[in-house]
Design a protein around this motif. Structure first.
Motif, short mmCIF file in Angstrom:
data_model
loop_
_atom_site.label_atom_id
_atom_site.label_comp_id
_atom_site.label_asym_id
_atom_site.label_seq_id
_atom_site.Cartn_x
_atom_site.Cartn_y
_atom_site.Cartn_z
N THR A 189 0.83 -1.21 0.00
CA THR A 189 0.00 0.00 0.00
C THR A 189 0.86 1.25 0.00
O THR A 189 0.59 2.21 -0.73
N VAL A 190 1.92 1.25 0.81
CA VAL A 190 2.76 2.43 0.94
C VAL A 190 3.34 2.84 -0.40
O VAL A 190 3.21 3.99 -0.83
N HIS A 191 3.99 1.92 -1.07
CA HIS A 191 4.65 2.32 -2.32
C HIS A 191 3.66 2.49 -3.46
O HIS A 191 3.96 3.17 -4.44
N SER A 192 2.48 1.90 -3.34
CA SER A 192 1.45 2.15 -4.34
C SER A 192 0.96 3.60 -4.25
O SER A 192 0.75 4.25 -5.28
N VAL A 193 0.79 4.11 -3.02
CA VAL A 193 0.33 5.49 -2.91
C VAL A 193 1.44 6.47 -3.23
O VAL A 193 1.19 7.60 -3.66
N VAL A 194 2.71 6.07 -3.04
CA VAL A 194 3.81 6.91 -3.51
C VAL A 194 3.72 7.07 -5.03
O VAL A 194 3.89 8.17 -5.57
N GLY A 195 3.42 5.98 -5.72
CA GLY A 195 3.22 6.07 -7.16
C GLY A 195 2.03 6.93 -7.53
O GLY A 195 2.04 7.62 -8.55
N SER A 196 0.99 6.91 -6.68
CA SER A 196 -0.19 7.73 -6.96
C SER A 196 0.14 9.21 -6.93
O SER A 196 -0.49 10.01 -7.63
N ALA A 201 0.41 14.27 -10.06
CA ALA A 201 1.19 15.50 -10.28
C ALA A 201 1.84 15.55 -11.65
O ALA A 201 2.00 16.62 -12.23
N LEU A 202 2.24 14.40 -12.19
CA LEU A 202 2.98 14.37 -13.45
C LEU A 202 2.15 13.85 -14.61
O LEU A 202 2.70 13.55 -15.67
N ARG A 203 0.84 13.71 -14.39
CA ARG A 203 -0.07 13.29 -15.47
C ARG A 203 0.32 11.94 -16.06
O ARG A 203 0.15 11.68 -17.24
N TRP A 204 0.88 11.08 -15.22
CA TRP A 204 1.26 9.74 -15.66
C TRP A 204 0.20 8.78 -15.12
O TRP A 204 0.39 8.10 -14.14
N GLN A 205 -0.94 8.73 -15.76
CA GLN A 205 -2.09 8.01 -15.26
C GLN A 205 -2.18 6.65 -15.94
O GLN A 205 -2.56 6.54 -17.10
N SER A 206 -1.80 5.64 -15.19
CA SER A 206 -1.79 4.29 -15.74
C SER A 206 -1.89 3.30 -14.59
O SER A 206 -1.38 3.54 -13.49
N VAL A 207 -2.55 2.16 -14.84
CA VAL A 207 -2.69 1.14 -13.80
C VAL A 207 -1.36 0.44 -13.53
O VAL A 207 -1.24 -0.32 -12.57
N ILE A 208 -0.36 0.70 -14.35
CA ILE A 208 0.93 0.05 -14.17
C ILE A 208 1.73 0.66 -13.02
O ILE A 208 2.69 0.07 -12.53
N ILE A 209 1.32 1.84 -12.57
CA ILE A 209 2.14 2.57 -11.60
C ILE A 209 2.33 1.82 -10.28
O ILE A 209 3.47 1.65 -9.83
N ALA A 258 9.59 -3.02 -20.60
CA ALA A 258 9.18 -3.38 -21.96
C ALA A 258 7.78 -2.84 -22.26
O ALA A 258 7.52 -2.30 -23.35
N TYR A 259 6.87 -2.96 -21.29
CA TYR A 259 5.52 -2.43 -21.48
C TYR A 259 5.55 -0.92 -21.69
O TYR A 259 4.85 -0.38 -22.55
N GLU A 260 6.37 -0.25 -20.91
CA GLU A 260 6.46 1.20 -21.02
C GLU A 260 7.04 1.62 -22.36
O GLU A 260 6.57 2.58 -22.99
N LEU A 261 8.05 0.90 -22.82
CA LEU A 261 8.65 1.24 -24.11
C LEU A 261 7.69 1.01 -25.27
O LEU A 261 7.71 1.72 -26.27
N ILE A 262 6.85 -0.02 -25.14
CA ILE A 262 5.89 -0.31 -26.21
C ILE A 262 4.77 0.73 -26.24
O ILE A 262 4.37 1.21 -27.30
N THR A 263 4.26 1.08 -25.05
CA THR A 263 3.13 2.00 -24.99
C THR A 263 3.56 3.46 -25.09
O THR A 263 2.78 4.30 -25.55
#
Length: 444
Positions: A189-196, A201-209, A258-263
Protein backbone atom coordinates in the motif's frame (compact mmCIF):
# COMPACT_ATOMS: atom_id res chain seq x y z
CA UNK A 1 47.39 -15.85 28.72
CA UNK A 2 44.68 -13.98 26.86
CA UNK A 3 44.14 -10.42 28.03
CA UNK A 4 40.36 -9.97 28.40
CA UNK A 5 40.82 -6.28 29.11
CA UNK A 6 42.55 -5.55 25.80
CA UNK A 7 40.57 -3.15 23.60
CA UNK A 8 38.82 -4.58 20.58
CA UNK A 9 40.81 -3.26 17.65
CA UNK A 10 37.91 -3.95 15.28
CA UNK A 11 35.90 -1.14 16.83
CA UNK A 12 38.30 1.58 15.75
CA UNK A 13 37.79 1.28 11.97
CA UNK A 14 34.05 1.01 12.54
CA UNK A 15 34.00 4.09 14.77
CA UNK A 16 36.08 5.99 12.23
CA UNK A 17 33.66 4.98 9.46
CA UNK A 18 30.67 6.16 11.53
CA UNK A 19 32.34 9.51 12.28
CA UNK A 20 33.30 10.01 8.63
CA UNK A 21 29.78 9.22 7.42
CA UNK A 22 28.25 11.42 10.12
CA UNK A 23 30.50 14.31 9.06
CA UNK A 24 29.44 13.81 5.45
CA UNK A 25 25.78 13.83 6.51
CA UNK A 26 26.23 16.95 8.65
CA UNK A 27 27.91 18.79 5.79
CA UNK A 28 25.62 17.63 2.99
CA UNK A 29 22.26 17.80 4.73
CA UNK A 30 23.07 20.47 7.31
CA UNK A 31 24.56 22.93 4.83
CA UNK A 32 21.71 22.29 2.40
CA UNK A 33 19.08 22.83 5.09
CA UNK A 34 20.68 26.11 6.15
CA UNK A 35 20.84 27.33 2.54
CA UNK A 36 17.19 26.48 1.93
CA UNK A 37 16.03 27.96 5.24
CA UNK A 38 17.89 31.25 4.69
CA UNK A 39 17.62 31.66 0.91
CA UNK A 40 14.57 29.62 -0.03
CA UNK A 41 13.98 26.63 -2.28
CA UNK A 42 15.32 28.61 -5.23
CA UNK A 43 18.79 27.28 -4.39
CA UNK A 44 17.61 23.89 -5.72
CA UNK A 45 17.55 22.99 -9.37
CA UNK A 46 13.75 23.01 -9.50
CA UNK A 47 12.01 25.45 -11.83
CA UNK A 48 8.61 26.06 -13.41
CA UNK A 49 9.03 23.08 -15.72
CA UNK A 50 10.32 20.69 -13.02
CA UNK A 51 8.57 21.33 -9.69
CA UNK A 52 10.15 18.26 -8.05
CA UNK A 53 13.91 17.81 -8.24
CA UNK A 54 16.59 15.71 -6.62
CA UNK A 55 15.22 16.23 -3.12
CA UNK A 56 12.05 14.29 -3.99
CA UNK A 57 14.11 11.83 -6.06
CA UNK A 58 16.11 11.08 -2.92
CA UNK A 59 12.96 10.79 -0.84
CA UNK A 60 11.42 8.21 -3.18
CA UNK A 61 14.70 6.32 -3.56
CA UNK A 62 15.28 5.92 0.18
CA UNK A 63 11.63 5.10 0.83
CA UNK A 64 11.77 2.36 -1.79
CA UNK A 65 15.01 1.02 -0.36
CA UNK A 66 13.57 0.99 3.14
CA UNK A 67 10.30 -0.70 2.28
CA UNK A 68 11.98 -3.84 1.03
CA UNK A 69 13.89 -4.64 4.22
CA UNK A 70 11.01 -5.47 6.53
CA UNK A 71 8.97 -6.84 3.62
CA UNK A 72 11.70 -9.35 2.74
CA UNK A 73 11.93 -10.42 6.39
CA UNK A 74 8.13 -10.67 6.69
CA UNK A 75 7.65 -12.64 3.48
CA UNK A 76 10.44 -15.08 4.34
CA UNK A 77 8.83 -15.57 7.76
CA UNK A 78 5.39 -16.19 6.25
CA UNK A 79 6.81 -18.69 3.76
CA UNK A 80 8.78 -20.54 6.43
CA UNK A 81 12.29 -19.94 5.03
CA UNK A 82 14.65 -20.89 7.85
CA UNK A 83 17.67 -19.25 6.24
CA UNK A 84 16.10 -15.83 6.87
CA UNK A 85 17.71 -15.78 10.33
CA UNK A 86 21.08 -14.83 8.87
CA UNK A 87 19.82 -11.62 7.28
CA UNK A 88 16.41 -10.73 8.76
CA UNK A 89 17.51 -8.41 11.58
CA UNK A 90 19.95 -6.47 9.40
CA UNK A 91 17.29 -6.11 6.69
CA UNK A 92 14.83 -4.74 9.26
CA UNK A 93 17.48 -2.30 10.52
CA UNK A 94 18.07 -1.21 6.92
CA UNK A 95 14.38 -0.32 6.71
CA UNK A 96 14.53 1.94 9.77
CA UNK A 97 17.74 3.68 8.65
CA UNK A 98 16.44 4.25 5.12
CA UNK A 99 13.10 5.67 6.29
CA UNK A 100 14.85 7.99 8.76
CA UNK A 101 17.03 9.19 5.88
CA UNK A 102 14.01 9.69 3.63
CA UNK A 103 12.19 11.65 6.34
CA UNK A 104 14.77 14.44 6.05
CA UNK A 105 13.72 15.45 2.53
CA UNK A 106 10.08 16.46 3.07
CA UNK A 107 11.36 18.72 5.84
CA UNK A 108 13.88 20.26 3.46
CA UNK A 109 11.46 20.47 0.53
CA UNK A 110 8.85 22.56 2.35
CA UNK A 111 11.43 25.28 3.00
CA UNK A 112 10.18 26.77 6.28
CA UNK A 113 10.38 23.61 8.38
CA UNK A 114 9.55 25.50 11.58
CA UNK A 115 6.03 26.02 10.22
CA UNK A 116 5.33 22.30 9.82
CA UNK A 117 3.03 22.35 12.84
CA UNK A 118 0.41 23.97 10.61
CA UNK A 119 0.12 20.71 8.66
CA UNK A 120 -1.02 18.84 11.78
CA UNK A 121 -4.83 18.43 11.76
CA UNK A 122 -5.45 20.50 14.87
CA UNK A 123 -8.93 22.02 15.19
CA UNK A 124 -9.03 25.75 14.43
CA UNK A 125 -5.27 26.20 15.01
CA UNK A 126 -4.33 26.17 11.34
CA UNK A 127 -7.75 26.70 9.78
CA UNK A 128 -7.09 23.98 7.17
CA UNK A 129 -8.00 20.32 7.32
CA UNK A 130 -6.10 17.85 5.12
CA UNK A 131 -8.09 16.36 2.24
CA UNK A 132 -8.48 12.65 3.02
CA UNK A 133 -8.75 11.85 -0.70
CA UNK A 134 -5.30 13.31 -1.42
CA UNK A 135 -2.50 10.90 -2.33
CA UNK A 136 -0.10 13.06 -0.31
CA UNK A 137 -2.15 12.44 2.84
CA UNK A 138 -2.23 8.71 2.10
CA UNK A 139 1.52 8.83 1.58
CA UNK A 140 2.27 10.48 4.92
CA UNK A 141 -0.10 8.21 6.84
CA UNK A 142 1.18 5.01 5.20
CA UNK A 143 4.87 5.82 5.66
CA UNK A 144 4.45 6.81 9.32
CA UNK A 145 2.39 3.65 9.96
CA UNK A 146 4.97 1.47 8.26
CA UNK A 147 7.83 3.03 10.24
CA UNK A 148 6.02 2.55 13.54
CA UNK A 149 5.04 -1.08 12.86
CA UNK A 150 8.55 -1.88 11.57
CA UNK A 151 10.03 -0.65 14.85
CA UNK A 152 7.52 -2.70 16.83
CA UNK A 153 8.15 -5.79 14.66
CA UNK A 154 11.89 -5.53 15.29
CA UNK A 155 11.42 -4.94 19.03
CA UNK A 156 8.97 -7.82 19.32
CA UNK A 157 11.43 -10.21 17.70
CA UNK A 158 14.32 -9.17 19.96
CA UNK A 159 12.19 -9.15 23.12
CA UNK A 160 10.77 -12.59 22.39
CA UNK A 161 14.19 -14.17 22.00
CA UNK A 162 15.49 -12.60 25.19
CA UNK A 163 12.50 -13.67 27.25
CA UNK A 164 13.03 -16.62 29.58
CA UNK A 165 9.41 -17.71 29.84
CA UNK A 166 9.05 -20.83 27.73
CA UNK A 167 5.27 -20.64 28.02
CA UNK A 168 5.31 -17.39 26.03
CA UNK A 169 7.15 -18.82 23.02
CA UNK A 170 3.95 -19.80 21.27
CA UNK A 171 2.43 -16.37 21.84
CA UNK A 172 5.61 -14.72 20.57
CA UNK A 173 5.76 -16.87 17.44
CA UNK A 174 2.11 -16.35 16.52
CA UNK A 175 2.32 -12.60 17.22
CA UNK A 176 5.38 -12.27 14.96
CA UNK A 177 3.63 -14.22 12.22
CA UNK A 178 0.51 -12.09 12.49
CA UNK A 179 2.56 -8.88 12.48
CA UNK A 180 4.37 -10.08 9.34
CA UNK A 181 1.00 -10.68 7.70
CA UNK A 182 -0.06 -7.12 8.58
CA UNK A 183 3.18 -5.54 7.34
CA UNK A 184 3.13 -7.25 3.94
CA UNK A 185 -0.03 -5.55 2.55
CA UNK A 186 0.98 -2.32 4.29
CA UNK A 187 4.26 -2.20 2.36
CA UNK A 188 2.46 -2.75 -0.93
CA UNK A 189 0.00 0.00 0.00
CA UNK A 190 2.76 2.43 0.94
CA UNK A 191 4.65 2.32 -2.32
CA UNK A 192 1.45 2.15 -4.34
CA UNK A 193 0.33 5.49 -2.91
CA UNK A 194 3.81 6.91 -3.51
CA UNK A 195 3.22 6.07 -7.16
CA UNK A 196 -0.19 7.73 -6.96
CA UNK A 197 1.52 11.02 -6.09
CA UNK A 198 3.25 11.03 -9.46
CA UNK A 199 0.18 9.80 -11.27
CA UNK A 200 -1.61 12.95 -10.12
CA UNK A 201 1.19 15.50 -10.28
CA UNK A 202 2.98 14.37 -13.45
CA UNK A 203 -0.07 13.29 -15.47
CA UNK A 204 1.26 9.74 -15.66
CA UNK A 205 -2.09 8.01 -15.26
CA UNK A 206 -1.79 4.29 -15.74
CA UNK A 207 -2.69 1.14 -13.80
CA UNK A 208 0.93 0.05 -14.17
CA UNK A 209 2.14 2.57 -11.60
CA UNK A 210 1.50 0.71 -8.29
CA UNK A 211 3.12 -2.64 -9.25
CA UNK A 212 5.88 -0.72 -11.08
CA UNK A 213 6.82 1.14 -7.90
CA UNK A 214 6.48 -1.89 -5.63
CA UNK A 215 8.66 -4.07 -7.86
CA UNK A 216 11.31 -1.35 -8.12
CA UNK A 217 11.36 -0.93 -4.34
CA UNK A 218 11.81 -4.66 -3.84
CA UNK A 219 14.65 -4.79 -6.36
CA UNK A 220 16.58 -1.95 -4.73
CA UNK A 221 16.00 -3.51 -1.31
CA UNK A 222 17.26 -6.90 -2.47
CA UNK A 223 20.39 -5.24 -3.84
CA UNK A 224 21.02 -3.61 -0.45
CA UNK A 225 20.36 -6.91 1.37
CA UNK A 226 22.91 -8.61 -0.88
CA UNK A 227 25.51 -6.00 0.04
CA UNK A 228 24.74 -6.57 3.73
CA UNK A 229 25.08 -10.34 3.29
CA UNK A 230 28.44 -9.93 1.57
CA UNK A 231 29.66 -7.57 4.29
CA UNK A 232 28.54 -10.07 6.96
CA UNK A 233 30.49 -12.85 5.23
CA UNK A 234 27.35 -14.95 4.95
CA UNK A 235 27.60 -18.44 3.52
CA UNK A 236 27.63 -18.96 -0.21
CA UNK A 237 24.35 -20.94 -0.04
CA UNK A 238 22.57 -17.88 1.36
CA UNK A 239 24.08 -15.62 -1.28
CA UNK A 240 22.86 -17.97 -4.01
CA UNK A 241 19.30 -17.79 -2.68
CA UNK A 242 19.46 -14.00 -2.58
CA UNK A 243 20.83 -13.80 -6.12
CA UNK A 244 17.98 -15.98 -7.37
CA UNK A 245 15.44 -13.61 -5.85
CA UNK A 246 17.28 -10.59 -7.26
CA UNK A 247 17.44 -12.07 -10.75
CA UNK A 248 13.71 -12.82 -10.59
CA UNK A 249 12.89 -9.25 -9.58
CA UNK A 250 15.14 -7.94 -12.36
CA UNK A 251 13.14 -9.99 -14.84
CA UNK A 252 9.88 -8.60 -13.44
CA UNK A 253 11.03 -4.98 -13.66
CA UNK A 254 12.22 -5.73 -17.18
CA UNK A 255 8.63 -6.59 -18.12
CA UNK A 256 7.47 -3.21 -16.83
CA UNK A 257 10.18 -1.45 -18.83
CA UNK A 258 9.18 -3.38 -21.96
CA UNK A 259 5.52 -2.43 -21.48
CA UNK A 260 6.46 1.20 -21.02
CA UNK A 261 8.65 1.24 -24.11
CA UNK A 262 5.89 -0.31 -26.21
CA UNK A 263 3.13 2.00 -24.99
CA UNK A 264 5.25 5.16 -24.68
CA UNK A 265 8.26 4.91 -27.01
CA UNK A 266 9.04 8.59 -26.46
CA UNK A 267 10.46 7.79 -22.99
CA UNK A 268 13.67 6.39 -24.56
CA UNK A 269 16.49 8.49 -23.16
CA UNK A 270 20.10 8.03 -22.13
CA UNK A 271 19.00 7.57 -18.52
CA UNK A 272 16.46 4.97 -19.57
CA UNK A 273 19.11 2.93 -21.37
CA UNK A 274 21.33 3.04 -18.28
CA UNK A 275 18.62 1.85 -15.92
CA UNK A 276 17.61 -0.99 -18.25
CA UNK A 277 21.24 -2.13 -18.43
CA UNK A 278 21.90 -1.90 -14.68
CA UNK A 279 18.52 -3.13 -13.40
CA UNK A 280 17.73 -5.84 -15.94
CA UNK A 281 20.47 -6.96 -18.31
CA UNK A 282 23.50 -7.18 -16.01
CA UNK A 283 21.72 -8.84 -13.04
CA UNK A 284 20.00 -11.44 -15.21
CA UNK A 285 23.15 -12.25 -17.18
CA UNK A 286 25.74 -12.21 -14.39
CA UNK A 287 23.62 -13.79 -11.66
CA UNK A 288 22.61 -16.72 -13.87
CA UNK A 289 26.11 -17.73 -14.91
CA UNK A 290 27.04 -20.64 -12.67
CA UNK A 291 30.66 -19.59 -12.23
CA UNK A 292 29.78 -16.01 -11.34
CA UNK A 293 26.58 -16.07 -9.30
CA UNK A 294 28.41 -17.14 -6.14
CA UNK A 295 31.30 -14.72 -6.63
CA UNK A 296 31.18 -12.08 -3.90
CA UNK A 297 32.86 -9.41 -6.03
CA UNK A 298 30.35 -9.91 -8.83
CA UNK A 299 27.45 -9.80 -6.38
CA UNK A 300 28.80 -6.58 -4.90
CA UNK A 301 29.23 -4.91 -8.29
CA UNK A 302 25.79 -6.04 -9.50
CA UNK A 303 24.15 -4.79 -6.29
CA UNK A 304 25.82 -1.39 -6.52
CA UNK A 305 24.83 -1.23 -10.19
CA UNK A 306 21.18 -1.94 -9.28
CA UNK A 307 21.17 0.83 -6.70
CA UNK A 308 22.56 3.26 -9.27
CA UNK A 309 20.04 2.03 -11.81
CA UNK A 310 17.14 2.47 -9.39
CA UNK A 311 18.36 6.00 -8.69
CA UNK A 312 18.28 6.64 -12.44
CA UNK A 313 14.76 5.21 -12.58
CA UNK A 314 13.60 7.70 -9.96
CA UNK A 315 15.22 10.53 -11.92
CA UNK A 316 13.42 9.30 -15.02
CA UNK A 317 10.04 9.16 -13.28
CA UNK A 318 10.21 12.42 -11.37
CA UNK A 319 12.30 14.72 -13.58
CA UNK A 320 12.50 13.42 -17.13
CA UNK A 321 8.76 12.87 -17.39
CA UNK A 322 8.22 16.48 -16.34
CA UNK A 323 10.68 17.60 -19.00
CA UNK A 324 8.89 15.50 -21.61
CA UNK A 325 5.55 17.09 -20.69
CA UNK A 326 6.80 20.69 -20.51
CA UNK A 327 9.79 20.72 -22.85
CA UNK A 328 11.93 22.44 -20.21
CA UNK A 329 15.44 21.94 -18.86
CA UNK A 330 16.80 20.80 -15.51
CA UNK A 331 20.25 21.01 -13.95
CA UNK A 332 20.96 19.95 -10.34
CA UNK A 333 22.52 22.64 -8.17
CA UNK A 334 25.35 22.28 -5.68
CA UNK A 335 22.74 21.97 -2.95
CA UNK A 336 21.16 18.99 -4.72
CA UNK A 337 24.54 17.27 -5.03
CA UNK A 338 25.33 17.98 -1.38
CA UNK A 339 22.01 16.45 -0.32
CA UNK A 340 22.78 13.31 -2.31
CA UNK A 341 26.16 12.91 -0.58
CA UNK A 342 24.68 13.78 2.81
CA UNK A 343 21.89 11.22 2.51
CA UNK A 344 24.38 8.45 1.75
CA UNK A 345 26.44 9.55 4.74
CA UNK A 346 23.42 9.60 7.05
CA UNK A 347 22.23 6.14 6.03
CA UNK A 348 25.69 4.60 6.37
CA UNK A 349 26.31 6.30 9.73
CA UNK A 350 23.00 5.01 11.12
CA UNK A 351 23.39 1.48 9.79
CA UNK A 352 27.05 0.99 10.71
CA UNK A 353 26.49 2.54 14.12
CA UNK A 354 23.53 0.35 15.08
CA UNK A 355 24.24 -2.93 13.30
CA UNK A 356 26.83 -3.98 15.90
CA UNK A 357 24.30 -3.40 18.70
CA UNK A 358 21.67 -5.52 16.99
CA UNK A 359 21.62 -9.21 17.99
CA UNK A 360 21.37 -11.68 15.14
CA UNK A 361 18.15 -13.68 15.10
CA UNK A 362 18.72 -16.98 16.87
CA UNK A 363 15.28 -18.57 16.80
CA UNK A 364 12.77 -18.97 14.02
CA UNK A 365 9.21 -18.13 15.12
CA UNK A 366 7.95 -20.88 12.81
CA UNK A 367 9.60 -23.45 15.09
CA UNK A 368 7.55 -22.32 18.10
CA UNK A 369 4.09 -22.00 16.57
CA UNK A 370 1.49 -23.57 18.90
CA UNK A 371 -0.74 -26.36 17.67
CA UNK A 372 -3.76 -24.20 18.49
CA UNK A 373 -3.20 -20.50 17.70
CA UNK A 374 -4.21 -18.28 20.66
CA UNK A 375 -7.49 -16.56 19.92
CA UNK A 376 -6.66 -13.61 22.14
CA UNK A 377 -4.05 -12.37 19.63
CA UNK A 378 -6.57 -12.35 16.81
CA UNK A 379 -9.12 -10.67 19.05
CA UNK A 380 -6.56 -7.97 19.90
CA UNK A 381 -5.87 -7.42 16.21
CA UNK A 382 -9.58 -7.12 15.42
CA UNK A 383 -10.19 -4.75 18.33
CA UNK A 384 -7.25 -2.59 17.28
CA UNK A 385 -8.39 -2.52 13.65
CA UNK A 386 -11.95 -1.66 14.64
CA UNK A 387 -10.84 1.09 17.01
CA UNK A 388 -8.55 2.68 14.41
CA UNK A 389 -11.24 2.52 11.72
CA UNK A 390 -13.83 4.07 14.06
CA UNK A 391 -11.51 6.93 15.03
CA UNK A 392 -10.67 7.65 11.41
CA UNK A 393 -14.32 7.61 10.35
CA UNK A 394 -15.13 9.98 13.19
CA UNK A 395 -12.29 12.27 12.09
CA UNK A 396 -13.56 12.18 8.50
CA UNK A 397 -17.07 13.02 9.64
CA UNK A 398 -15.93 15.97 11.74
CA UNK A 399 -13.38 17.44 9.34
CA UNK A 400 -14.09 16.60 5.72
CA UNK A 401 -17.29 18.62 5.66
CA UNK A 402 -15.52 21.72 6.96
CA UNK A 403 -15.48 24.76 4.68
CA UNK A 404 -11.70 24.70 4.52
CA UNK A 405 -11.37 21.03 3.52
CA UNK A 406 -10.07 20.40 0.03
CA UNK A 407 -8.39 22.94 -2.20
CA UNK A 408 -9.73 26.27 -3.47
CA UNK A 409 -12.98 25.78 -1.58
CA UNK A 410 -13.97 22.63 -3.48
CA UNK A 411 -16.12 20.07 -1.73
CA UNK A 412 -14.49 16.92 -0.35
CA UNK A 413 -14.27 13.96 -2.68
CA UNK A 414 -16.20 11.68 -0.34
CA UNK A 415 -15.60 8.51 1.65
CA UNK A 416 -14.91 6.11 -1.28
CA UNK A 417 -11.84 8.14 -2.23
CA UNK A 418 -10.57 7.95 1.36
CA UNK A 419 -10.51 4.13 1.27
CA UNK A 420 -6.67 3.89 1.07
CA UNK A 421 -6.43 5.97 4.23
CA UNK A 422 -9.01 3.76 5.92
CA UNK A 423 -7.15 0.62 4.82
CA UNK A 424 -3.88 1.96 6.29
CA UNK A 425 -5.66 2.85 9.54
CA UNK A 426 -7.07 -0.68 9.83
CA UNK A 427 -3.62 -2.24 9.32
CA UNK A 428 -2.03 0.17 11.80
CA UNK A 429 -4.69 -0.54 14.42
CA UNK A 430 -4.35 -4.29 13.95
CA UNK A 431 -0.57 -4.11 14.33
CA UNK A 432 -0.78 -1.96 17.44
CA UNK A 433 -3.35 -4.34 18.89
CA UNK A 434 -1.06 -7.35 18.37
CA UNK A 435 1.94 -5.57 19.87
CA UNK A 436 0.11 -4.18 22.90
CA UNK A 437 -1.43 -7.59 23.58
CA UNK A 438 1.95 -9.31 23.40
CA UNK A 439 3.66 -6.77 25.68
CA UNK A 440 0.84 -6.88 28.22
CA UNK A 441 0.84 -10.67 28.37
CA UNK A 442 4.62 -11.07 28.65
CA UNK A 443 5.07 -8.30 31.22
CA UNK A 444 3.10 -10.09 33.90
Amino acid sequence: MQNHHAPNTRTYPRAAAVLLCAALAAWGLGWSAVRIATEGVGVLGVNNNVPWGWDIVLFVFWIGLGHAGTLISAILLLTGKRWRKSIARRAELMTLCAICTAAVFPLIHVGRAWMLWQMVPLPVASGVWPEAASALVWDAAAICSYLLLSVLFLHMGIRGERADQANHRGLWAYSCLLMAGILTPLVITVHSVVGSDFALALRWQSVIIPPYFVCGALLSGMAAVQLIAVAQHCKTALLLKLTQLTAGLSGAIGLFYAYELITEPEVRTTTYGGMVCLNVILPIVLLNIRRLRGNRLIITLVSIGILIGMWQERVHIIIERSLHATGGLYSPSNVDIAMLAGSIGLFCALFIGFCTKLPQEQQNPQDHLPATPPRTVRHAALVGAGTAASLLLLWLYLTQQADTAGSAGSSPAGLPFAFPLLFVAILLGAGLGVYIHYISRTSR
